[in-house]
Design an enzyme around this catalytic site. Structure first.
Site, mmCIF file in Angstrom:
data_model
loop_
_atom_site.group_PDB
_atom_site.id
_atom_site.type_symbol
_atom_site.label_atom_id
_atom_site.label_comp_id
_atom_site.label_asym_id
_atom_site.label_seq_id
_atom_site.Cartn_x
_atom_site.Cartn_y
_atom_site.Cartn_z
ATOM 1 N N LYS A 108 22.781 13.182 37.037
ATOM 2 C CA LYS A 108 23.559 12.121 37.357
ATOM 3 C C LYS A 108 24.514 12.284 38.648
ATOM 4 C CE LYS A 108 25.518 11.794 33.187
ATOM 5 N NZ LYS A 108 24.704 13.228 32.623
ATOM 6 N N ARG A 147 29.426 5.473 27.847
ATOM 7 C CA ARG A 147 28.917 6.826 26.971
ATOM 8 C C ARG A 147 29.007 6.218 25.535
ATOM 9 N NH1 ARG A 147 29.929 11.214 30.632
ATOM 10 N NH2 ARG A 147 29.897 12.904 29.296
ATOM 11 N N ARG A 190 24.638 25.952 37.248
ATOM 12 C CA ARG A 190 25.146 24.872 38.290
ATOM 13 C C ARG A 190 26.380 25.486 38.749
ATOM 14 N NH1 ARG A 190 26.795 19.134 35.576
ATOM 15 N NH2 ARG A 190 27.382 20.439 33.961
ATOM 16 N N ARG A 232 32.406 24.837 35.980
ATOM 17 C CA ARG A 232 32.983 23.763 34.948
ATOM 18 C C ARG A 232 33.301 24.727 33.528
ATOM 19 N NH1 ARG A 232 30.031 18.091 34.850
ATOM 20 N NH2 ARG A 232 30.561 18.448 32.708
ATOM 21 N N ARG A 278 27.709 18.815 23.518
ATOM 22 C CA ARG A 278 27.681 17.810 24.560
ATOM 23 C C ARG A 278 26.313 17.041 24.183
ATOM 24 N NH1 ARG A 278 28.682 20.785 29.779
ATOM 25 N NH2 ARG A 278 27.942 18.801 30.648
HETATM 26 P P1 AP5 Z 1 24.108 17.337 37.688
HETATM 27 O O1 AP5 Z 1 23.822 16.334 38.614
HETATM 28 O O2 AP5 Z 1 25.228 18.108 37.544
HETATM 29 O O3 AP5 Z 1 23.854 16.663 36.244
HETATM 30 P P2 AP5 Z 1 24.696 15.808 35.317
HETATM 31 O O4 AP5 Z 1 23.794 14.640 34.756
HETATM 32 O O5 AP5 Z 1 25.654 15.000 36.488
HETATM 33 O O6 AP5 Z 1 25.403 16.628 34.153
HETATM 34 P P3 AP5 Z 1 26.904 16.453 33.695
HETATM 35 O O7 AP5 Z 1 26.950 18.129 33.038
HETATM 36 O O8 AP5 Z 1 27.989 16.485 34.917
HETATM 37 O O9 AP5 Z 1 26.867 15.392 32.661
HETATM 38 P P4 AP5 Z 1 27.878 15.244 31.744
HETATM 39 O O10 AP5 Z 1 27.493 13.831 31.488
HETATM 40 O O11 AP5 Z 1 27.719 16.115 30.494
HETATM 41 O O12 AP5 Z 1 29.373 15.376 32.149
HETATM 42 P P5 AP5 Z 1 30.536 14.774 32.818
HETATM 43 O O13 AP5 Z 1 31.174 15.432 33.779
HETATM 44 O O14 AP5 Z 1 30.232 13.279 32.899
HETATM 45 O O15 AP5 Z 1 23.032 18.411 37.660
HETATM 46 C C1 AP5 Z 1 22.806 19.439 36.671
HETATM 47 C C2 AP5 Z 1 22.434 20.857 37.369
HETATM 48 O O16 AP5 Z 1 20.928 20.608 37.469
HETATM 49 C C3 AP5 Z 1 22.925 21.009 38.903
HETATM 50 O O17 AP5 Z 1 22.841 22.586 38.997
HETATM 51 C C4 AP5 Z 1 21.935 20.394 39.566
HETATM 52 O O18 AP5 Z 1 21.906 21.194 40.998
HETATM 53 C C5 AP5 Z 1 20.527 20.561 38.912
HETATM 54 N N1 AP5 Z 1 19.521 19.518 39.140
HETATM 55 C C6 AP5 Z 1 19.862 18.272 39.240
HETATM 56 N N2 AP5 Z 1 18.667 17.393 39.600
HETATM 57 C C7 AP5 Z 1 17.672 18.317 39.265
HETATM 58 C C8 AP5 Z 1 16.293 18.427 39.577
HETATM 59 N N3 AP5 Z 1 15.598 17.173 39.860
HETATM 60 N N4 AP5 Z 1 15.607 19.272 39.284
HETATM 61 C C9 AP5 Z 1 15.982 20.770 39.107
HETATM 62 N N5 AP5 Z 1 17.440 20.697 39.119
HETATM 63 C C10 AP5 Z 1 18.361 19.579 39.297
HETATM 64 O O19 AP5 Z 1 31.621 14.545 31.320
HETATM 65 C C11 AP5 Z 1 32.023 15.754 30.934
HETATM 66 C C12 AP5 Z 1 33.229 15.500 29.701
HETATM 67 O O20 AP5 Z 1 34.102 14.661 29.946
HETATM 68 C C13 AP5 Z 1 32.414 14.957 28.651
HETATM 69 O O21 AP5 Z 1 31.700 15.880 27.860
HETATM 70 C C14 AP5 Z 1 33.688 14.266 27.739
HETATM 71 O O22 AP5 Z 1 34.330 14.894 27.315
HETATM 72 C C15 AP5 Z 1 34.261 13.644 28.882
HETATM 73 N N6 AP5 Z 1 33.843 12.273 29.465
HETATM 74 C C16 AP5 Z 1 33.303 11.816 30.754
HETATM 75 N N7 AP5 Z 1 32.927 10.613 30.579
HETATM 76 C C17 AP5 Z 1 33.265 10.167 29.551
HETATM 77 C C18 AP5 Z 1 33.016 9.038 28.863
HETATM 78 N N8 AP5 Z 1 32.776 7.643 29.637
HETATM 79 N N9 AP5 Z 1 33.625 8.787 27.563
HETATM 80 C C19 AP5 Z 1 34.198 9.846 26.863
HETATM 81 N N10 AP5 Z 1 34.246 11.056 27.361
HETATM 82 C C20 AP5 Z 1 33.786 10.977 28.640
#
Ligand code: AP5
Length: 222
Positions: free
Chosen positions: A13, A88, A127, A161, A172
């Protein structure tokens, strides 16, 4: 044009929404990045969120909805935004529709990055992120073009992270299955959901996304 990216942790994402931001001139909003900035600042929001984030749990709907509402009211969001990590929960999805409706706006398209769970943990453990501009890389699948230098801004500083440890990723994923996956039908029934094969190489995923967005007449590529 307002876009949502949905998908499990590590689905891509952040990677894809950053690429689209550059190409379509839309503002990318990552609620995870916003929370991490609050934690780094040591603010009241950061203090409330930190232990939950470290445990792989979602923060409360009330906190995140208020934060998001303030962000999308800002001037830079008025021409359109890309949401990465919000909504979410079903309550967040409903609150988002309500807050946009009050301004005569809506979510135009929801892009679901479909990735098998068994490859997510490996993606996340490899990552790393540019400390300056937030561009995301992977040791194996997405290294920078020049080792140690960000493709986007040229910075040499990268971070990892705190919640990318394997045991936290397991939590997660549980949260995703229990609370986030159930919102897919909410968008499917209103015809806004596009499923994208997120297991393809990054450039091919981008191409699939552009094909999906190409069907939407309002969007104008830079
Ligand atoms: P990446 O693009 O970083 O993946 P992502 O989907 O963004 O993953 P996240 O881990 O950031 O998602 P998340 O939803 O758990 O975290 P968030 O920060 O929102 O890609 C991952 C890796 O794969 C990278 O190394 C990339 O290079 C590689 N890659 C990408 N595409 C690829 C491909 N096609 N092929 C191969 N490799 C690839 O949330 C963190 C925390 O914040 C949550 O746990 C929660 O506590 C809180 N939080 C955030 N938003 C909310 C909300 N709305 N409600 C409640 N809590 C929230």
């Amino acid at each position: 044009m307002n876009i949502i990216f949905l998908g499990p942790p590590g689905a891509g994402k952040g990677t894809q929404s950053k690429l689209l931001e550059d190409q379509y001139g839309l503002v990318q909003i990552s609620t995870g990045d916003m929370l991490r900035a609050e934690v780094a600042r040591g603010s009241a929001i950061g203090q409330e969120a930190k232990s939950l984030m470290d445990a792989g749990k979602l923060v409360s709907d009330a906190l995140i909805i208020a934060m998001l509402k303030g962000r999308i009211a800002q001037d830079d969001c008025q021409n359109g935004f890309i949401l990465d990590g919000f909504p979410r929960t079903l309550a967040q999805a409903e609150a988002l529709d309500e807050m946009l409706k009050a301004d005569g706006k809506s979510i135009d398209v929801v892009l679901f990055l479909d990735v098998d769970e068994d490859i997510l943990a490996d993606r996340i453990s490899g990552r790393f992120t540019c400390a300056n501009c937030g561009r995301t890389y992977n040791e194996v699948s997405n290294p920078p073009r020049v080792a140690g230098k960000c493709d986007a801004c040229g910075s040499h500083e990268f971070t990892r992270r705190a919640d990318d440890k394997r045991e936290t990723v397991v939590e997660r994923l549980k949260e995703y299955r229990k609370l986030t996956a159930p919102i897919l039908p909410f968008y499917e029934k209103t015809g806004r959901l596009h499923s994208i094969n997120g297991m393809l190489p990054t450039a091919e995923v981008t191409a699939e996304i552009k094909a999906a967005l190409g069907e939407i007449p309002k969007i104008t590529q830079k």
